[in-house]
Design a protein around this motif. Sequence first.
Motif, mmCIF file in Angstrom:
data_model
loop_
_atom_site.group_PDB
_atom_site.id
_atom_site.type_symbol
_atom_site.label_atom_id
_atom_site.label_comp_id
_atom_site.label_asym_id
_atom_site.label_seq_id
_atom_site.Cartn_x
_atom_site.Cartn_y
_atom_site.Cartn_z
ATOM 1 N N LEU A 11 0.830 -1.213 0.000
ATOM 2 C CA LEU A 11 0.000 0.000 0.000
ATOM 3 C C LEU A 11 0.859 1.256 0.000
ATOM 4 N N SER A 12 1.980 1.240 0.757
ATOM 5 C CA SER A 12 2.871 2.411 0.785
ATOM 6 C C SER A 12 3.475 2.663 -0.585
ATOM 7 N N PHE A 13 3.878 1.574 -1.261
ATOM 8 C CA PHE A 13 4.447 1.708 -2.600
ATOM 9 C C PHE A 13 3.426 2.290 -3.567
ATOM 10 N N LEU A 14 2.178 1.783 -3.476
ATOM 11 C CA LEU A 14 1.131 2.311 -4.364
ATOM 12 C C LEU A 14 0.846 3.789 -4.075
ATOM 13 N N LEU A 15 0.872 4.177 -2.784
ATOM 14 C CA LEU A 15 0.628 5.569 -2.425
ATOM 15 C C LEU A 15 1.724 6.482 -2.972
ATOM 16 N N ILE A 16 2.981 6.036 -2.828
ATOM 17 C CA ILE A 16 4.101 6.843 -3.361
ATOM 18 C C ILE A 16 3.990 6.971 -4.868
ATOM 19 N N LEU A 17 3.632 5.854 -5.520
ATOM 20 C CA LEU A 17 3.490 5.896 -6.971
ATOM 21 C C LEU A 17 2.389 6.859 -7.378
ATOM 22 N N TRP A 18 1.274 6.841 -6.618
ATOM 23 C CA TRP A 18 0.165 7.747 -6.939
ATOM 24 C C TRP A 18 0.583 9.200 -6.740
ATOM 25 N N LEU A 19 1.355 9.486 -5.669
ATOM 26 C CA LEU A 19 1.825 10.854 -5.428
ATOM 27 C C LEU A 19 2.735 11.331 -6.552
ATOM 28 N N LEU A 20 3.628 10.458 -7.016
ATOM 29 C CA LEU A 20 4.515 10.829 -8.127
ATOM 30 C C LEU A 20 3.718 11.163 -9.378
ATOM 31 N N VAL A 21 2.720 10.320 -9.649
ATOM 32 C CA VAL A 21 1.886 10.597 -10.829
ATOM 33 C C VAL A 21 1.160 11.925 -10.674
ATOM 34 N N ALA A 22 0.641 12.190 -9.455
ATOM 35 C CA ALA A 22 -0.078 13.450 -9.221
ATOM 36 C C ALA A 22 0.842 14.653 -9.383
ATOM 37 N N VAL A 23 2.077 14.529 -8.837
ATOM 38 C CA VAL A 23 3.045 15.628 -8.973
ATOM 39 C C VAL A 23 3.366 15.880 -10.431
ATOM 40 N N LEU A 24 3.565 14.816 -11.189
ATOM 41 C CA LEU A 24 3.860 14.981 -12.614
ATOM 42 C C LEU A 24 2.698 15.649 -13.339
ATOM 43 N N GLN A 25 1.475 15.268 -12.975
ATOM 44 C CA GLN A 25 0.310 15.892 -13.620
ATOM 45 C C GLN A 25 0.224 17.376 -13.276
ATOM 46 N N VAL A 26 0.461 17.731 -11.995
ATOM 47 C CA VAL A 26 0.433 19.149 -11.599
ATOM 48 C C VAL A 26 1.533 19.931 -12.299
ATOM 49 N N SER A 27 2.720 19.313 -12.394
ATOM 50 C CA SER A 27 3.839 19.992 -13.061
ATOM 51 C C SER A 27 3.533 20.252 -14.521
ATOM 52 N N ASN A 28 2.958 19.278 -15.177
ATOM 53 C CA ASN A 28 2.606 19.454 -16.583
ATOM 54 C C ASN A 28 1.545 20.532 -16.741
ATOM 55 N N THR A 29 0.610 20.570 -15.803
ATOM 56 C CA THR A 29 -0.456 21.597 -15.880
ATOM 57 C C THR A 29 0.124 23.007 -15.696
ATOM 58 N N VAL A 30 1.028 23.155 -14.727
ATOM 59 C CA VAL A 30 1.655 24.461 -14.483
ATOM 60 C C VAL A 30 2.464 24.912 -15.676
ATOM 61 N N SER A 31 3.215 23.985 -16.247
ATOM 62 C CA SER A 31 4.034 24.335 -17.426
ATOM 63 C C SER A 31 3.158 24.783 -18.577
ATOM 64 N N ALA A 32 2.010 24.126 -18.732
ATOM 65 C CA ALA A 32 1.108 24.499 -19.821
ATOM 66 C C ALA A 32 0.524 25.879 -19.573
ATOM 67 N N GLU A 33 0.177 26.194 -18.341
ATOM 68 C CA GLU A 33 -0.391 27.513 -18.031
ATOM 69 C C GLU A 33 0.653 28.612 -18.234
ATOM 70 N N ILE A 34 1.908 28.334 -17.849
ATOM 71 C CA ILE A 34 2.962 29.339 -18.053
ATOM 72 C C ILE A 34 3.164 29.605 -19.532
ATOM 73 N N ALA A 35 3.177 28.530 -20.304
ATOM 74 C CA ALA A 35 3.354 28.716 -21.755
ATOM 75 C C ALA A 35 2.189 29.508 -22.334
ATOM 76 N N PHE A 36 0.974 29.273 -21.847
ATOM 77 C CA PHE A 36 -0.200 29.989 -22.346
ATOM 78 C C PHE A 36 -0.106 31.466 -22.002
#
Length: 255
Positions: free
Chosen positions: A220-245
């Motif tokens: 469960l801890s491994f799955l939680l860490i994996l989910w957090l990494l995916v969430a961080v990557l999604q937020v980072s991609n969203t921020v980068s897209a907004e900055i470019a816009f």
Amino acid sequence: MPCHPKAVLTALFYGKGAEELYHRYFQIAGEHESIMKPWEYKDGHRTRELTYKKPLSIAMVNKVVQCYETHYLSFSSGGGYLYEVELYNPDVPTGASFRVQSFWEFSPKGTDATEVRASVAVYWLGKSMFKNRIEKGAVADVTVSYAKLLKIAQAMCAAFVAKPKPSKVTSNAKSRVASRGKRPQSTKRTKPTLQKLVEDEEIEEVHDASSLAMNVILILSFLLILWLLVAVLQVSNTVSAEIAFLRGVLGPASP
């Protein structure tokens, strides 16, 4: 017989003793192709079946007949028992109409001896013109046969009780040899008791449950860490897209 009924029972009626008794007897009587089934418990009695072929002279003609025996063993309260043999011989004239029964009664005589009483009888299931002749012939034949069988049984019982026992000198020598290699009391391994075995099993069950719980927590801890990494990557991609816009809307930054 020169032994207690229990010793007779062990020597003659169970295991290799029963096979040896009839094997010796058949060698003398000329009977062969014997098949003895193991004891079964039916209707309050121990029963077994024995089949064999027997040479028989009928009307001056030598013939081999098939014999079937059913044995019954029942015990009495006084330490004795009754051994009954029922013979069925369909190959003789009117053989299907009668059965030959013999009874061996074993009872203790003192502490180291057994008294044996034997009797023979014929009972009829149908009619026959030769009842008297058949009864006399059957009783005579079984009496002679079982006299031989009883003599063999007596010899086997005598040999059974005469088996050499380990002498005291041998026993003492074995005990001395064993004592030389004996471990100290503090390091001696003892056989675990039933309570100890139950406690060990409970400990193993708790240990297995703890191991399983730990494995589940790690997964469960491994799955939680994996989910957090995916969430961080999604937020980072969203921020980068907004900055470019925003850069596209506001234009290049002034010097």
